[in-house]
Design a protein around this motif. Structure first.
Motif, PDB file in Angstrom:
ATOM      1  N   LEU A   9      17.124  80.524  44.466  1.00  0.00           N
ATOM      2  CA  LEU A   9      17.245  80.685  43.013  1.00  0.00           C
ATOM      3  C   LEU A   9      16.450  81.913  42.636  1.00  0.00           C
ATOM      4  O   LEU A   9      15.305  82.074  43.061  1.00  0.00           O
ATOM      5  CB  LEU A   9      16.673  79.484  42.264  1.00  0.00           C
ATOM      6  N   ARG A  10      17.062  82.787  41.812  1.00  0.00           N
ATOM      7  CA  ARG A  10      16.374  84.002  41.379  1.00  0.00           C
ATOM      8  C   ARG A  10      16.984  84.492  40.082  1.00  0.00           C
ATOM      9  O   ARG A  10      18.101  84.107  39.710  1.00  0.00           O
ATOM     10  CB  ARG A  10      16.454  85.079  42.455  1.00  0.00           C
ATOM     11  N   ALA A  11      16.248  85.359  39.413  1.00  0.00           N
ATOM     12  CA  ALA A  11      16.763  85.992  38.201  1.00  0.00           C
ATOM     13  C   ALA A  11      17.926  86.907  38.578  1.00  0.00           C
ATOM     14  O   ALA A  11      17.873  87.609  39.587  1.00  0.00           O
ATOM     15  CB  ALA A  11      15.666  86.792  37.512  1.00  0.00           C
ATOM     16  N   THR A  64      19.908  82.931  35.592  1.00  0.00           N
ATOM     17  CA  THR A  64      19.405  82.598  36.921  1.00  0.00           C
ATOM     18  C   THR A  64      20.610  82.341  37.810  1.00  0.00           C
ATOM     19  O   THR A  64      21.584  81.716  37.371  1.00  0.00           O
ATOM     20  CB  THR A  64      18.513  81.337  36.882  1.00  0.00           C
ATOM     21  N   LYS A 112      11.359  76.790  33.128  1.00  0.00           N
ATOM     22  CA  LYS A 112      11.274  78.011  32.327  1.00  0.00           C
ATOM     23  C   LYS A 112      11.002  77.674  30.862  1.00  0.00           C
ATOM     24  O   LYS A 112      10.178  78.320  30.216  1.00  0.00           O
ATOM     25  CB  LYS A 112      12.556  78.829  32.454  1.00  0.00           C
TER      26      LYS A 112
END
Length: 169
Positions: A9-11, A64, A112
């Motif tokens: 998982l990442r931006a 994301t 978040k």
């Protein structure tokens, strides 16, 4: 960044634009055609799953992605709504649904929201999308109201999750 079960998982970055749009183009027909019809699917893809609709959210750091084997297999998009954080999109490619990717994405969105100081995470799903209803209820979301489009499309069912001291997710 979080890695579990080989999923990262990442931006999202600008390089992810096509992969993010592809998630929508592959999930929307299977998800919404049986509930709201092909015209609704075509309208949604044209309105919400284009570069013009997606680039601003990516640039704002609100998207994301879930990546597996260098392929984007899921995504979320969040943004402000009436002083709260809204989860505008959470989609996982059909062949990866049921494998925990959606839960990973939702837990990241909840984290978040908490980190950014929000007291609620809100979202909506189309009435008749029983998979979405069960998924969000499992994570503690409760219905707050319904909104009619007035065009023969099922109601949007609005849910919220109250974010208290890390007790959810």
């Amino acid at each position: 960044m979080k890695v579990a079960n080989g999923v990262l998982l990442r931006a999202a970055t600008g390089e992810d634009l096509q992969g993010v749009v592809e998630v929508g183009r592959r999930t929307w027909p299977a998800t919404y055609a049986p509930i709201a019809g092909k015209d609704y699917v075509a309208m949604g893809l044209a309105k919400w799953w284009t570069a013009d609709a997606t680039v601003p959210a990516i640039r704002a750091g609100r998207v994301t992605v879930a990546e597996f084997d260098d392929e984007i297999i899921g995504m979320t998009s969040v943004g402000p709504l009436d002083g709260h954080l809204a989860l505008w999109k959470l989609y996982v490619l059909p062949e990866y649904q049921g494998g925990g990717v959606g839960g990973m994405l939702l837990r990241a969105a909840i984290a978040k929201a908490k980190a950014d100081g929000y007291d609620e995470l809100r979202l909506s799903y189309l009435d008749g999308n029983d998979s979405a209803r069960g998924f969000y209820e499992h994570y503690g979301f409760v219905e707050t109201g319904r909104e009619s489009s007035g065009s023969g499309v099922p109601d949007s069912v609005w849910l919220k999750l109250t974010l208290e001291d890390g007790t959810h997710g």
